[in-house]
Enzyme design. Structure first.
Site, short mmCIF file in Angstrom:
data_model
loop_
_atom_site.label_atom_id
_atom_site.label_comp_id
_atom_site.label_asym_id
_atom_site.label_seq_id
_atom_site.Cartn_x
_atom_site.Cartn_y
_atom_site.Cartn_z
CD GLU A 239 -8.50 -0.73 -35.26
OE1 GLU A 239 -8.80 -0.67 -36.45
OE2 GLU A 239 -7.43 -0.28 -34.79
NE ARG A 265 13.45 -27.42 -17.91
CZ ARG A 265 14.52 -27.79 -18.59
NH1 ARG A 265 14.47 -28.83 -19.42
NH2 ARG A 265 15.64 -27.12 -18.46
CD GLN A 276 4.80 -19.43 -2.46
OE1 GLN A 276 5.70 -18.66 -2.11
NE2 GLN A 276 3.85 -19.84 -1.65
#
Ligand SMILES: Cc1cc2nc3c(=O)[nH]c(=O)nc-3n(C[C@H](O)[C@H](O)[C@H](O)COP(=O)(O)OP(=O)(O)OC[C@H]3O[C@@H](n4cnc5c(N)ncnc54)[C@H](O)[C@@H]3O)c2cc1C
Length: 378
Positions: A239, A265, A276
């Site tokens: 798992e 945006r 940056q």
């Protein structure tokens, strides 16, 4: 070394992506248990990928299974609670039953579980500290040809929707304090399931399960009496190694969302991508995604070849879950106030990511395993 998908992995990814984008991206998710998503994924064949066809599965390898989950989550990344539920069902119950079940148990349960007609939950963790299974308090006492179970289990994924529970208990027998694994059907007198509302991974069925003098026949022991710890160790390593395909798909989607949002945006007369600080944040997200992919498919290949990989599984689990948390945080930062609003679905990744650093052993426990494997003595 070739790190690209094989043809069959690519097929598993592509088919899963198309199915999820088409079928799992709309509609409300029942926060207690995503039954609707479960049914759709069952029809798609998600639960039986690694189980042979004679038991209702597809007989593919773990590599296809993990690629399929990457595709599912890339196509429908807001269904992570459903994907953890399927993974818990497969690794905690279906594969354990396939490996250790008697012919009678397989006949009775395996096909229903591998096809997803039935849901299975496995319960190890208890309220008194899941990181220490040696401290387990749930007891199975022998009474004639029956076992009587008493105890309380917490954080059982799939518990709220389960048709079968795989529960670990200490045996109160001459060989006392060895763990055994028992099969219990809900509705058995004395068994109570209480859904646990959680902050993320909606629909996973997370529950508390209480056993008060729950009586099951001897035939309901899975594996040999006292072999519970061995069964659990086998299933948890698989798992831990292979559950993170869906997280990889979500991380991949996050990078796409971040790039698109940063380019679109406009703040201060320019797209925020031109700052940056924002661009570097996205670069870091991509760096974590790529490293996560290498770790995941490396350990998946080891487990697909039936090799032990305790260190690789712990390293992958630790890095991928912490990277998902970091990327979710970065995605929120990039979105500013929009990342904080429920209506945009961005902060939901952060809530889901919190669950991933806990299940299958917390990040602290993974560090303990890695250090222990390296010979670091505590
Ligand atoms: C979404 C989700 C799904 C889950 N699904 C299942 C499931 O299907 N079945 C199941 O049985 N369980 C499941 N769990 C339980 C999970 O395995 C446990 O929550 C986990 O093992 C931690 O146990 P705990 O919550 O009791 O924390 P605790 O054990 O109480 O730990 C608390 C803190 O102490 C730290 N700590 C504890 N011991 C040590 C140590 N030795 N060294 C260093 N730090 C330590 C931990 O890292 C943690 O920060 C699930 C949990 C979640 C969140």
């Amino acid at each position: 070394m070739d790190f690209s998908f094989t043809e069959s992995q690519q097929k598993a990814f592509d088919e899963a992506y198309a199915f999820a984008a088409e079928s799992l991206t709309h509609g409300d998710v029942d926060p207690a248990f995503d039954r609707d998503g479960w049914r759709k994924c069952a029809d798609f064949g998600a639960m039986g990928v690694t189980i042979p066809a004679e038991f209702g599965g597809r007989g593919d390898s773990l590599s296809e299974f993990v690629a399929m989950f990457e595709g599912l989550a890339y196509g429908a990344p807001r269904r992570l609670g459903l994907y953890i539920a399927i993974n818990a069902h497969v690794f905690g119950s279906v594969e354990t039953l396939f490996k250790a079940g008697t012919d009678e148990q397989k006949k009775r349960y395996l096909k229903k579980l591998a096809t997803g007609e039935w849901v299975a939950a496995h319960s190890v963790t208890e309220p008194d500290g899941g990181s220490d299974i040696g401290n387990m308090k749930t007891i199975a006492r022998k009474d004639g040809d029956r076992w009587i179970i008493n105890g309380r289990k917490k954080y059982t994924t799939c518990g709220a929707g389960a048709d079968l529970h795989v529960v670990y208990a200490k045996m109160d027998d001459p060989d006392r304090y060895r763990l055994s694994c028992l099969l219990v059907e809900p509705g058995t007198p004395g068994m109570h399931v209480r859904p646990l509302p959680a902050s993320g991974l909606d629909g996973s069925g997370l529950s508390e399960v209480t056993y008060e003098n729950v009586s099951v026949p001897e035939a309901n022991i899975l594996g040999k009496p006292g072999s519970g710890a061995m069964l659990f160790q086998g299933s948890i390593e698989r798992e831990r190694a292979c559950i993170f395909g869906f997280v990889l798909g979500a991380m991949r989607k996050q990078v796409d969302i971040a790039v698109q949002y940063a380019n679109e945006r406009n703040v201060g007369g320019r797209p925020i991508a031109g700052y940056q600080a924002v661009a570097h944040r996205i670069a870091d997200m991509k760096m974590r995604l790529d490293a996560a992919r290498l770790l995941l498919y490396n350990v998946t290949a080891l487990k697909a070849a039936n090799k032990r990989a305790p260190t690789e599984a712990a390293v992958a689990k630790l890095f991928i879950s912490e990277s998902f948390l970091a990327n979710s945080m970065d995605l929120c930062r990039i979105h500013g106030g929009n990342g904080f609003l429920l209506e945009n679905g961005i902060e939901g990744y952060l809530r889901d990511a919190l669950g991933t650093i806990i299940f299958s052993g917390t990040s602290d426990i993974q560090r303990n395993i890695i250090a222990g494997q390296l010979g670091v003595r505590g």
